[in-house]
Design a protein around this motif. Structure first.
Motif, PDB file in Angstrom:
ATOM      1  N   ALA A   4      -9.433  52.206  89.663  1.00 42.82           N
ATOM      2  CA  ALA A   4      -9.468  50.837  90.148  1.00 42.82           C
ATOM      3  C   ALA A   4      -9.760  50.833  91.809  1.00 42.82           C
ATOM      4  O   ALA A   4      -9.459  51.913  92.653  1.00 42.82           O
ATOM      5  CB  ALA A   4      -7.957  50.515  90.187  1.00 42.82           C
ATOM      6  N   ALA A   5     -10.703  50.113  92.322  1.00 41.48           N
ATOM      7  CA  ALA A   5     -11.166  50.182  93.587  1.00 41.48           C
ATOM      8  C   ALA A   5     -10.173  49.756  94.691  1.00 41.48           C
ATOM      9  O   ALA A   5      -9.578  48.619  94.432  1.00 41.48           O
ATOM     10  CB  ALA A   5     -12.337  49.303  93.624  1.00 41.48           C
ATOM     11  N   MET A   6     -10.011  50.430  95.797  1.00 37.69           N
ATOM     12  CA  MET A   6      -9.372  49.831  96.866  1.00 37.69           C
ATOM     13  C   MET A   6     -10.160  49.365  97.829  1.00 37.69           C
ATOM     14  O   MET A   6     -11.476  49.912  97.919  1.00 37.69           O
ATOM     15  CB  MET A   6      -8.490  50.945  97.626  1.00 37.69           C
ATOM     16  N   GLN A   7      -9.997  48.206  98.371  1.00 34.67           N
ATOM     17  CA  GLN A   7     -11.035  47.445  99.145  1.00 34.67           C
ATOM     18  C   GLN A   7     -10.681  46.986 100.447  1.00 34.67           C
ATOM     19  O   GLN A   7      -9.498  46.512 100.562  1.00 34.67           O
ATOM     20  CB  GLN A   7     -11.603  46.289  98.202  1.00 34.67           C
ATOM     21  N   ILE A   8     -11.213  47.096 101.632  1.00 37.07           N
ATOM     22  CA  ILE A   8     -11.218  46.388 102.648  1.00 37.07           C
ATOM     23  C   ILE A   8     -12.346  45.702 103.128  1.00 37.07           C
ATOM     24  O   ILE A   8     -13.423  45.750 102.688  1.00 37.07           O
ATOM     25  CB  ILE A   8     -10.719  47.434 103.790  1.00 37.07           C
ATOM     26  N   THR A   9     -11.942  44.880 104.123  1.00 39.15           N
ATOM     27  CA  THR A   9     -13.317  44.200 104.809  1.00 39.15           C
ATOM     28  C   THR A   9     -13.506  44.498 106.300  1.00 39.15           C
ATOM     29  O   THR A   9     -12.546  44.323 106.927  1.00 39.15           O
ATOM     30  CB  THR A   9     -12.979  42.468 104.469  1.00 39.15           C
ATOM     31  N   ASN A  23     -11.516  57.974  91.381  1.00 38.68           N
ATOM     32  CA  ASN A  23     -12.118  59.165  90.940  1.00 38.68           C
ATOM     33  C   ASN A  23     -13.282  59.483  91.926  1.00 38.68           C
ATOM     34  O   ASN A  23     -14.128  60.509  91.707  1.00 38.68           O
ATOM     35  CB  ASN A  23     -13.032  58.741  89.521  1.00 38.68           C
ATOM     36  N   SER A  24     -13.337  59.053  93.102  1.00 38.43           N
ATOM     37  CA  SER A  24     -14.159  59.533  94.072  1.00 38.43           C
ATOM     38  C   SER A  24     -13.341  59.807  95.385  1.00 38.43           C
ATOM     39  O   SER A  24     -12.760  58.742  95.769  1.00 38.43           O
ATOM     40  CB  SER A  24     -15.475  58.858  94.138  1.00 38.43           C
ATOM     41  N   PRO A  25     -13.667  60.841  96.186  1.00 34.02           N
ATOM     42  CA  PRO A  25     -12.885  60.854  97.455  1.00 34.02           C
ATOM     43  C   PRO A  25     -13.425  60.108  98.671  1.00 34.02           C
ATOM     44  O   PRO A  25     -12.982  59.815  99.659  1.00 34.02           O
ATOM     45  CB  PRO A  25     -12.917  62.523  97.862  1.00 34.02           C
ATOM     46  N   ASN A  26     -14.755  59.708  98.516  1.00 36.06           N
ATOM     47  CA  ASN A  26     -15.664  59.150  99.504  1.00 36.06           C
ATOM     48  C   ASN A  26     -15.518  57.425  99.485  1.00 36.06           C
ATOM     49  O   ASN A  26     -15.272  57.136  98.388  1.00 36.06           O
ATOM     50  CB  ASN A  26     -17.009  59.656  99.330  1.00 36.06           C
ATOM     51  N   GLY A  43     -20.339  58.827 102.105  1.00 33.68           N
ATOM     52  CA  GLY A  43     -20.450  60.427 102.394  1.00 33.68           C
ATOM     53  C   GLY A  43     -19.231  60.758 103.208  1.00 33.68           C
ATOM     54  O   GLY A  43     -19.205  61.822 103.587  1.00 33.68           O
ATOM     55  N   THR A  44     -18.289  59.940 103.223  1.00 28.56           N
ATOM     56  CA  THR A  44     -17.204  60.339 104.077  1.00 28.56           C
ATOM     57  C   THR A  44     -15.876  59.804 103.503  1.00 28.56           C
ATOM     58  O   THR A  44     -15.818  58.894 102.791  1.00 28.56           O
ATOM     59  CB  THR A  44     -17.219  59.825 105.517  1.00 28.56           C
ATOM     60  N   THR A  45     -14.843  60.468 103.592  1.00 22.94           N
ATOM     61  CA  THR A  45     -13.324  60.056 103.257  1.00 22.94           C
ATOM     62  C   THR A  45     -12.782  59.167 104.294  1.00 22.94           C
ATOM     63  O   THR A  45     -11.542  58.764 104.129  1.00 22.94           O
ATOM     64  CB  THR A  45     -12.546  61.327 102.811  1.00 22.94           C
ATOM     65  N   SER A  77     -19.014  61.467  88.231  1.00 23.23           N
ATOM     66  CA  SER A  77     -17.865  60.401  87.983  1.00 23.23           C
ATOM     67  C   SER A  77     -18.099  59.268  88.232  1.00 23.23           C
ATOM     68  O   SER A  77     -17.602  58.094  87.526  1.00 23.23           O
ATOM     69  CB  SER A  77     -16.395  60.974  88.879  1.00 23.23           C
ATOM     70  N   GLU A  78     -18.737  58.786  89.295  1.00 19.04           N
ATOM     71  CA  GLU A  78     -18.926  57.201  89.599  1.00 19.04           C
ATOM     72  C   GLU A  78     -19.881  56.666  88.434  1.00 19.04           C
ATOM     73  O   GLU A  78     -19.761  55.567  87.903  1.00 19.04           O
ATOM     74  CB  GLU A  78     -19.689  57.106  90.803  1.00 19.04           C
TER      75      GLU A  78
END
Length: 374
Positions: A4-9, A23-26, A43-45, A77-78
């Motif tokens: 499930a995607a966490m999302q900000i604006t 499933n992805s750290p970035n 490319g960054t966490t 994974s993505e």
């Protein structure tokens, strides 16, 4: 695959410029400019750094500096998660088929690593994985299924997701010719003569209808039409493709079903093919005929590697050998593509001769010369 995607604006941006999947750290970046969609990994966490990268990319996109055709970064994974969501789950397949394909995606991720960039997967990597599976004793059909799904994921990443500039090439494992082997009339008689009474009707039904084993085992009496003096039909409503089909009955199968209906006390929702357990227990649905099938093969002195699915090939092979058009055979088998049926084309070489003969007749009717003078 439930990332499930966490999302900000970010400030001054349209919704969903950066988001994160479990499933992805970035952080992932996704936005649209002038109807064009841009998507890539930051490319960054670090969320703040990802926001700065997103704003820079958006500015470049408005200025034309960012090429929409640029290959975006995507890890395995993505890619597999997206393929599951967009290609597998929406298909009108049986749930067990979807589970099998999802399991294959898991196997791919385990083999290469969830964070492996898909652009870093080479032909040699895939060949090494294929050869390893073969060395471990996995069946050729299983290996090829995994490879086919991997190829489908990579193709989708190349053609639709702009995440792969070139799809690596690799070969499947050659299949044993036994896969499409069919049963001869002599072998059929030997098998029937050595089959248990509850197995024999199922064998005859599979040979004369071309049903998949699951279609036959889940057949209920409401799917059978044998009333009157007509040919009779069966409806296969629980199919692999979820497309129902109606198949006419041979006289042998019609008489068989009439006999079963007379010997069984049943309702419309009861299964047609039942197993008679030892002792006083009543008949029960025949869900696992493979043991009885192997026993029949052993007693008949035949190769025990033959599968019940060979009876479906037998049905198709006999039709094609008898001159039935491939398109009709495909319809009876429930194939969604004629390509599936083309494997039987070699059994009807006389059809090619007949086609040329008809062409010759057409030439004769026209009365023209083969090489007219100029």
């Amino acid at each position: 695959f439930r990332g499930a995607a966490m999302q900000i604006t970010t400030r001054g941006a349209s919704p969903m410029p950066i988001y994160k999947q479990s499933n992805s750290p970035n952080w992932l970046i996704e936005f649209s400019v002038d109807g064009k969609r841009y998507r890539r990994s930051s490319g960054t966490t670090n969320r703040r750094l990802a926001g700065r990268i997103e704003r820079k990319l958006r500015q470049d996109a408005h200025g034309g500096a960012f090429d929409v055709g640029e290959v975006v970064e995507m890890n395995l994974s993505e890619a597999t998660a997206r393929y599951l969501k967009t290609a597998i789950l929406p298909k009108p397949s049986l749930e067990r088929t979807k589970k099998s394909e999802a399991y294959a995606l898991d196997a791919i991720v385990r083999a290469f690593g969830s964070h492996r960039r898909i652009r870093r997967i080479s032909s040699g990597d895939v060949a090494a994985w294929r050869d390893q599976m073969v060395a471990e004793g996995k069946a050729a059909r299983t290996v090829n299924r995994y490879l086919a799904i991997l190829r489908a994921v990579l193709n989708r990443a190349h053609t639709e997701w702009n995440a792969l500039s070139k799809v690596p090439t690799f070969k499947l494992v050659p299949l044993n010719v036994l896969r499409d082997r069919y049963i001869t009339m002599d072998e059929e008689q030997k098998i029937l003569a050595n089959s248990y009474p509850h197995l024999k009707p199922l064998i005859i039904f599979l040979i004369d209808t071309g049903a998949r084993l699951s279609e036959a085992l889940h057949l209920t009496w409401k799917d059978v039409e044998i009333a009157g003096n007509g040919r009779g039909y069966v409806w296969f409503s629980r199919t692999k493709t979820r497309v129902p089909r109606k198949v006419p009955l041979t006289e042998r199968v019609r008489n068989l079903l009439i006999s079963l209906s007379q010997n069984q006390s049943y309702s419309e929702d009861d299964r047609v093919f039942l197993y008679n357990p030892p002792g006083p227990r009543p008949p029960m649905p025949f869900n696992h005929p493979h043991g009885a099938w192997k026993s029949a093969l052993r007693r008949a002195g035949l190769d025990t590697s033959l599968r019940l699915h060979q009876l479906r090939h037998t049905f198709a092979s006999r039709l094609v050998s008898g001159g039935v058009p491939l398109a009709t055979v495909a319809q009876l088998l429930g194939h969604t593509s004629i390509k599936m049926t083309m494997r039987y084309a070699h059994l009807s070489p006389e059809a090619l001769d007949e086609a040329i003969e008809r062409l010759e007749q057409h030439h004769g009717a026209g009365g023209g010369e083969a090489f007219p003078e100029r």
